[in-house]
Motif scaffolding. Structure first.
Motif, PDB file in Angstrom:
ATOM      1  N   THR A 146      30.388  32.053  44.128  1.00 15.27           N
ATOM      2  CA  THR A 146      29.667  33.180  44.747  1.00 15.27           C
ATOM      3  C   THR A 146      29.294  32.862  46.194  1.00 15.27           C
ATOM      4  O   THR A 146      29.141  33.759  47.015  1.00 15.27           O
ATOM      5  N   GLN A 147      29.179  31.573  46.494  1.00 15.11           N
ATOM      6  CA  GLN A 147      28.796  31.170  47.851  1.00 15.11           C
ATOM      7  C   GLN A 147      30.005  30.857  48.730  1.00 15.11           C
ATOM      8  O   GLN A 147      29.877  30.742  49.935  1.00 15.11           O
ATOM      9  N   ASP A 148      31.148  30.676  48.128  1.00 14.60           N
ATOM     10  CA  ASP A 148      32.332  30.253  48.889  1.00 14.60           C
ATOM     11  C   ASP A 148      33.484  31.236  48.597  1.00 14.60           C
ATOM     12  O   ASP A 148      34.140  31.154  47.560  1.00 14.60           O
ATOM     13  N   SER A 149      33.694  32.165  49.525  1.00 17.03           N
ATOM     14  CA  SER A 149      34.691  33.210  49.271  1.00 17.03           C
ATOM     15  C   SER A 149      36.115  32.634  49.228  1.00 17.03           C
ATOM     16  O   SER A 149      36.979  33.118  48.488  1.00 17.03           O
ATOM     17  N   ALA A 150      36.366  31.583  50.034  1.00 21.64           N
ATOM     18  CA  ALA A 150      37.703  30.966  50.032  1.00 21.64           C
ATOM     19  C   ALA A 150      38.004  30.373  48.659  1.00 21.64           C
ATOM     20  O   ALA A 150      39.128  30.523  48.127  1.00 21.64           O
ATOM     21  N   LEU A 151      36.998  29.732  48.089  1.00 21.13           N
ATOM     22  CA  LEU A 151      37.158  29.143  46.753  1.00 21.13           C
ATOM     23  C   LEU A 151      37.419  30.253  45.712  1.00 21.13           C
ATOM     24  O   LEU A 151      38.280  30.113  44.835  1.00 21.13           O
ATOM     25  N   ALA A 152      36.700  31.352  45.863  1.00 22.08           N
ATOM     26  CA  ALA A 152      36.869  32.473  44.923  1.00 22.08           C
ATOM     27  C   ALA A 152      38.283  33.057  45.036  1.00 22.08           C
ATOM     28  O   ALA A 152      38.916  33.371  44.026  1.00 22.08           O
ATOM     29  N   GLU A 153      38.778  33.179  46.275  1.00 29.34           N
ATOM     30  CA  GLU A 153      40.140  33.712  46.480  1.00 29.34           C
ATOM     31  C   GLU A 153      41.183  32.787  45.862  1.00 29.34           C
ATOM     32  O   GLU A 153      42.151  33.222  45.245  1.00 29.34           O
ATOM     33  N   ARG A 154      40.958  31.514  46.088  1.00 31.32           N
ATOM     34  CA  ARG A 154      41.880  30.514  45.551  1.00 31.32           C
ATOM     35  C   ARG A 154      41.904  30.596  44.017  1.00 31.32           C
ATOM     36  O   ARG A 154      42.962  30.524  43.394  1.00 31.32           O
ATOM     37  N   CYS A 155      40.743  30.769  43.467  1.00 31.82           N
ATOM     38  CA  CYS A 155      40.629  30.858  42.019  1.00 31.82           C
ATOM     39  C   CYS A 155      41.386  32.089  41.500  1.00 31.82           C
ATOM     40  O   CYS A 155      42.091  32.024  40.487  1.00 31.82           O
ATOM     41  N   GLU A 156      41.274  33.171  42.238  1.00 32.63           N
ATOM     42  CA  GLU A 156      41.944  34.408  41.839  1.00 32.63           C
ATOM     43  C   GLU A 156      43.472  34.223  41.845  1.00 32.63           C
ATOM     44  O   GLU A 156      44.174  34.668  40.943  1.00 32.63           O
ATOM     45  N   ALA A 157      43.956  33.555  42.897  1.00 34.30           N
ATOM     46  CA  ALA A 157      45.408  33.325  43.013  1.00 34.30           C
ATOM     47  C   ALA A 157      45.912  32.471  41.844  1.00 34.30           C
ATOM     48  O   ALA A 157      46.959  32.758  41.255  1.00 34.30           O
ATOM     49  N   LEU A 158      45.149  31.432  41.529  1.00 34.01           N
ATOM     50  CA  LEU A 158      45.558  30.556  40.418  1.00 34.01           C
ATOM     51  C   LEU A 158      45.478  31.293  39.078  1.00 34.01           C
ATOM     52  O   LEU A 158      46.312  31.084  38.192  1.00 34.01           O
ATOM     53  N   ALA A 159      44.498  32.165  38.963  1.00 32.07           N
ATOM     54  CA  ALA A 159      44.348  32.922  37.712  1.00 32.07           C
ATOM     55  C   ALA A 159      45.533  33.864  37.505  1.00 32.07           C
ATOM     56  O   ALA A 159      45.947  34.113  36.372  1.00 32.07           O
TER      57      ALA A 159
END
Lengths: 194, 259
Positions: free
Chosen positions: B39-52
């Motif tokens: 929630t604090q790191d949008s880059a991490l969230a995007e990366r997670c979405e791509a891997l998902a």
């Protein structure tokens, strides 16, 4: 510890002489194992042979069977070793020659979105096929079939930490491959519009 | 360790944590902490979405189950294999499945080797004077011996008396079921049919007048048999005892032939 696994119960019944239990195990696991073997060796006929061989070994090992893991872990370990041996054989045909053999996406008339999905499916298959074999195995078992890292570690006979690294590397490689595939698709669509 | 290297290791570990998160491999506490970080790191969230997305694509490949007829075909082939190779499973490791000539199979080889050994033993017994009257000397032009399979029930041809021309160390061993008779020759070298009895017999009834017209059936000599065995990887497929037995039998044949 593993006595609660229904497959272990079947295997123990088989060990004690219940031949029908073996058929039940085949019925439960031949399908998933065939899919796994197809992904690993890239050839439908070879995958069928390896599934047959894996169950053959299970059948013959029944008298020595002790439930030290889930049945599926044991079965997949046997099959994985067979697949790794098969992949070492020099006369093996190249993986990519077989992709139409293994293709899971059905053919036939369909809408544009279905065709896109099919193309993407083919791209995923291709990207998966291009991964190093252990990455491919770890990623498939974990991400596609839902085995835990501990189970994958047992199947591949490596540590859980190594599984974690393999799965992540494989997944990242797939993201990169698919990212470039999507970039190419967007470029093609833009060219078509222009 | 340099600062860049530490950064790389940390990023790499974070990436692996991301995969572990997607695979449900984090503990409840770790998972909660990871969600807060995203929630604090949008880059991490995007990366997670791509891997998902990759996970979704892989899981969709699991969906179509293999065709039932394929599984049925494997099941039938497996049953046939289990019937055909009753001893193979005792081995810890086997070569990948492939078709093998009938005579390469263990059961046949052991049976054939035993029959050859029995023949040699009987010959040796005869040669030292302790044999029974069932062993006969044949003329050198007589057809060579071949190993045939004689069904127990099969009526045998009568064996005519043979006029001795010259002594030659060639065996004529009739089956117990048809003592004093010869059986119809067969090209079967090894058979898996355990109901049948494997014996050494004279290939044709020997009639002196007809001897010259008969083409001799020549068995491969010991070297040739060994070469054939090696060519077909026979030795590689059997355990040490079987190999030793085979070599011993071949050696004894050679010894007899050199007499």
């Amino acid at each position: 510890m593993y006595q609660s696994d229904p497959d272990v119960v079947l295997m123990l019944s088989f060990r004690d002489g219940d031949e029908a239990a073996f058929d039940q195990l085949f019925e439960r696991w031949a399908g998933p194992l065939l899919r796994y073997m197809e992904r690993m060796v890239g050839d439908a006929a070879t995958a069928e042979e390896l599934v047959q061989e894996a169950f053959f070994r299970v059948h013959k090992a029944r008298s020595r069977y002790e439930p030290r893991a889930r049945f599926s872990t044991w079965l997949y370990r046997i099959a994985t070793n067979l697949a790794l041996n098969e992949l070492k054989r020099p006369r093996r045909r190249h993986f990519h020659e077989e992709e139409e053999n293994v293709g899971l996406v059905s053919q036939g008339p369909s809408s544009e979105s279905e065709m896109d999905a099919r193309k993407k499916g083919t791209a995923v298959e291709q990207a998966l096929a291009d991964l190093p074999e252990r990455q491919r195995m770890a990623l498939w078992l974990s991400a596609a079939e839902g085995h835990s890292y501990a189970e994958v570690a047992s199947v591949l006979e490596i540590t859980e930490k190594a599984v974690k690294a393999l799965v992540h590397r494989g997944r990242t490689a797939l993201v990169e491959r698919l990212g470039s595939y999507e970039d190419d698709t967007r470029t093609t669509v833009r060219r078509g519009v222009a | 360790m340099s600062r860049d290297r530490i950064k790389f290791v940390n990023e790499s570990e974070e990436e692996e944590e991301l995969s572990a998160f997607l695979d449900g491999e984090l503990s409840f506490k770790e998972e909660e902490a990871f969600r807060i970080r995203m929630t604090q790191d949008s880059a991490l969230a995007e990366r997670c979405e791509a891997l998902a997305e990759v996970n979704g694509a892989l899981q969709s490949m699991v969906e179509p189950a293999p065709a039932p007829e394929r599984l049925e075909r494997i099941h039938q082939a497996l049953r046939a294999q289990l019937t055909a190779e009753p001893f193979a499973g005792e081995m810890e490791e086997r070569l990948p499945l492939r078709s093998a000539p009938l005579w390469r199979r263990g059961t046949s080889l052991v049976g054939g080797g035993a029959a050859l050994a029995a023949g040699v033993a009987l010959y040796l017994a005869w040669a030292t004077g302790s044999g029974s009257g069932r062993l006969e000397l044949l003329p050198p032009e007589a057809p060579a011996l071949t190993q045939v399979v004689v069904p127990q029930e099969e009526p045998a041809l009568p064996l005519e008396p043979v006029e001795l021309i010259a002594p030659a160390p060639v065996l004529s061993l009739a089956s117990e079921a048809s003592e004093g008779e010869a059986a119809t020759p067969s090209e079967t070298f090894y058979s898996e049919n355990e109901e049948e009895q494997t014996v050494l017999v004279q290939a044709e009834p020997v009639i002196p007048a007809a001897v010259e017209k008969v083409d001799p059936v020549i068995l491969p000599d010991a070297d040739e048999q060994l070469a054939i065995a090696i060519e077909y990887e026979m030795l590689a497929d059997f355990d040490v005892i079987s190999n030793l037995e085979l070599l011993e039998v071949l050696g004894r044949i050679e010894a007899v032939e050199s007499m």
